[in-house]
Design a protein around this motif. Structure first.
Motif, PDB file in Angstrom:
ATOM      1  N   ARG A 234       3.931  17.729  27.702  1.00  0.00           N
ATOM      2  CA  ARG A 234       5.293  18.283  27.745  1.00  0.00           C
ATOM      3  C   ARG A 234       5.892  18.342  26.347  1.00  0.00           C
ATOM      4  N   ARG A 235       5.639  17.296  25.571  1.00  0.00           N
ATOM      5  CA  ARG A 235       6.154  17.280  24.205  1.00  0.00           C
ATOM      6  C   ARG A 235       5.539  18.405  23.382  1.00  0.00           C
ATOM      7  N   LEU A 236       4.236  18.594  23.513  1.00  0.00           N
ATOM      8  CA  LEU A 236       3.577  19.657  22.753  1.00  0.00           C
ATOM      9  C   LEU A 236       4.106  21.024  23.165  1.00  0.00           C
ATOM     10  N   LEU A 237       4.285  21.244  24.449  1.00  0.00           N
ATOM     11  CA  LEU A 237       4.817  22.533  24.916  1.00  0.00           C
ATOM     12  C   LEU A 237       6.216  22.769  24.363  1.00  0.00           C
ATOM     13  N   ASP A 238       7.033  21.720  24.303  1.00  0.00           N
ATOM     14  CA  ASP A 238       8.375  21.862  23.719  1.00  0.00           C
ATOM     15  C   ASP A 238       8.298  22.178  22.224  1.00  0.00           C
ATOM     16  N   LEU A 239       7.342  21.546  21.547  1.00  0.00           N
ATOM     17  CA  LEU A 239       7.165  21.835  20.121  1.00  0.00           C
ATOM     18  C   LEU A 239       6.731  23.286  19.913  1.00  0.00           C
ATOM     19  N   ILE A 240       5.869  23.771  20.791  1.00  0.00           N
ATOM     20  CA  ILE A 240       5.373  25.149  20.661  1.00  0.00           C
ATOM     21  C   ILE A 240       6.495  26.159  20.864  1.00  0.00           C
ATOM     22  N   ASP A 241       7.338  25.925  21.888  1.00  0.00           N
ATOM     23  CA  ASP A 241       8.386  26.927  22.158  1.00  0.00           C
ATOM     24  C   ASP A 241       9.685  26.658  21.406  1.00  0.00           C
ATOM     25  N   GLY A 242       9.696  25.612  20.571  1.00  0.00           N
ATOM     26  CA  GLY A 242      10.845  25.366  19.709  1.00  0.00           C
ATOM     27  C   GLY A 242      12.011  24.674  20.368  1.00  0.00           C
ATOM     28  N   THR A 243      11.801  24.037  21.536  1.00  0.00           N
ATOM     29  CA  THR A 243      12.901  23.371  22.235  1.00  0.00           C
ATOM     30  C   THR A 243      12.835  21.847  22.119  1.00  0.00           C
ATOM     31  N   ALA A 244      11.903  21.317  21.341  1.00  0.00           N
ATOM     32  CA  ALA A 244      11.726  19.865  21.256  1.00  0.00           C
ATOM     33  C   ALA A 244      12.863  19.219  20.488  1.00  0.00           C
ATOM     34  N   GLU A 245      13.257  18.011  20.946  1.00  0.00           N
ATOM     35  CA  GLU A 245      14.228  17.236  20.186  1.00  0.00           C
ATOM     36  C   GLU A 245      13.598  16.793  18.878  1.00  0.00           C
ATOM     37  N   GLN A 246      14.456  16.397  17.953  1.00  0.00           N
ATOM     38  CA  GLN A 246      13.970  16.037  16.630  1.00  0.00           C
ATOM     39  C   GLN A 246      12.997  14.865  16.713  1.00  0.00           C
ATOM     40  N   GLY A 247      11.964  14.915  15.939  1.00  0.00           N
ATOM     41  CA  GLY A 247      10.939  13.881  15.961  1.00  0.00           C
ATOM     42  C   GLY A 247      10.475  13.557  14.555  1.00  0.00           C
ATOM     43  N   PRO A 248       9.264  13.054  14.406  1.00  0.00           N
ATOM     44  CA  PRO A 248       8.303  12.810  15.473  1.00  0.00           C
ATOM     45  C   PRO A 248       8.651  11.588  16.331  1.00  0.00           C
ATOM     46  N   LEU A 249       8.138  11.593  17.567  1.00  0.00           N
ATOM     47  CA  LEU A 249       8.397  10.524  18.505  1.00  0.00           C
ATOM     48  C   LEU A 249       7.145   9.678  18.716  1.00  0.00           C
ATOM     49  N   THR A 250       7.345   8.391  18.975  1.00  0.00           N
ATOM     50  CA  THR A 250       6.257   7.476  19.310  1.00  0.00           C
ATOM     51  C   THR A 250       6.630   6.765  20.603  1.00  0.00           C
ATOM     52  N   GLU A 251       5.694   6.740  21.554  1.00  0.00           N
ATOM     53  CA  GLU A 251       5.983   6.099  22.837  1.00  0.00           C
ATOM     54  C   GLU A 251       4.745   5.366  23.335  1.00  0.00           C
ATOM     55  N   TYR A 252       4.966   4.118  23.763  1.00  0.00           N
ATOM     56  CA  TYR A 252       3.886   3.314  24.323  1.00  0.00           C
ATOM     57  C   TYR A 252       4.120   3.127  25.823  1.00  0.00           C
TER      58      TYR A 252
END
Length: 351
Positions: free
Chosen positions: A320-338
């Motif tokens: 989901r994060r990658l798809l948001d990055l591709i279409d330009g809708t991702a929140e500011q990052g980069p994000l790290t999640e465990y």
């Protein structure tokens, strides 16, 4: 040279147009559900396309749209059940979003990783999900320089600012140590793969931290390393016999630890055999906790306690994060999640 014309030929959009006496533009608009075509004509065109077996040429369409609608997925291997679960979840979300996958494998080889990254870039993928080899080289910088969205899974590259999603390996190993201690274990041995990757490093850290927290000396003899097969081309990874050999050497010294924690459930197979040959009973004489919850684990005798890893959750969040990055809708990052693994207590811990 004589060109044959009697063999199979890919049906084209022009074939549909000629069969119906329409323009290629009209056919294209109808098949892509764009306005300007009547419902009756649209239905006629779609029926004819299906009749003659027309399949859209995605690569040709990408030249017009500026996108191949393709996600590159670069994994270290497919022998790991974690990656099998991960790729299935990635594919499900990608298909729903209209993307196809380009799957490439590195086999833990830095040279093959370099080739995989270059192949993905040459293929014009819209984004990449990758599991780094964590070798001496870093081919992933080429992806970020090219402006291609990149998300790493399971292992990170220090200093490379990309989104990262992983199991909380440190916490998972700490939970397994605490479960063994709660059942009276003090002499606890960790059996891990001898591979310098972040997942193993974090599990080792969690192991030593948990021992120290309970006042148990964190000696070198607490860890048994199984020689890695991942550096050998086309090797069968994580065979139980590798763990069997190193554990047999330990047991032949006369030492029977209170508990064994193994780095993957395949090692548990080798451990069980080594123990059984010496008349050491699980869980009466020693406790065992695996890692990965592989399909066979609950069918062992006794059923193997293990850590279930959140492969599907990681895959969905990363995709989901990658798809948001591709279409330009991702929140500011980069994000790290465990993501937290789940300890499954079965017969090998029922003392």
């Amino acid at each position: 040279m004589v060109r044959r014309t009697d063999g199979p030929r890919r049906r084209t959009l022009q074939d549909v147009a000629e069969a119906l006496g329409l323009t290629a533009n009209t056919v294209s608009r109808a098949l892509n559900d764009k306005p300007g075509v009547s419902p009756a004509t649209r239905a006629l065109i779609k029926a004819e396309a299906e009749r003659i077996g027309y399949v859209p040429n995605v690569h040709a369409r990408s030249l017009v749209l500026g996108s191949r609608k393709t996600i590159g997925v670069i994994l270290t291997d497919l022998a790991n059940p974690f990656f099998n679960d991960l790729i299935s979840a990635v594919e499900e979300l990608a298909i729903t979003a209209g993307y196809t996958l380009l799957l490439l494998l590195s086999d833990e080889d830095p040279e093959r990783e370099q080739y995989a990254v270059e192949t993905a870039l040459r293929s014009g993928v819209d984004g990449i999900l990758g599991v780094p080899v964590q070798g001496r080289s870093n081919p992933w910088e080429a992806v970020t320089r090219a402006g291609i969205p990149l998300v790493h899974i399971a292992r990170d590259i220090p200093g490379l600012d990309v989104d990262f999603y992983s199991t909380d390996n440190e916490t998972g190993r700490r939970l397994s140590v605490e479960a063994a201690i709660e059942r009276g274990a003090r002499d606890i041995v960790l059996v891990e793969e001898d591979l310098r990757i972040s997942t193993v490093t974090h599990r080792l850290e969690g192991f030593h931290q948990a021992l120290s927290a309970h006042g148990i000396p964190s000696d070198a003899n607490r860890v048994v390393l199984v020689p890695s097969r991942r550096t050998a081309r086309n090797a069968s990874l994580w065979r139980g016999e590798d763990a069997y050999r190193v554990i047999s050497d330990l047991l032949d010294t006369g030492r029977v630890p209170d508990a064994f924690l193994v780095g993957n459930d395949y090692f548990g197979l080798g451990l069980y055999t080594a123990l059984r040959e010496r008349g050491i009973r699980v869980p009466d004489d020693t406790l065992v906790i695996g890692w990965g919850d592989y399909p066979f684990s609950r069918f062992l005798d006794p059923p193997l306690s293990t850590m279930r890893l959140p492969a599907v959750e990681i895959a969905r969040r990363a995709t989901r994060r990658l798809l948001d990055l591709i279409d330009g809708t991702a929140e500011q990052g980069p994000l790290t999640e465990y993501f937290q693994p789940e300890l499954l207590l079965r017969g090998s811990m029922n003392r």
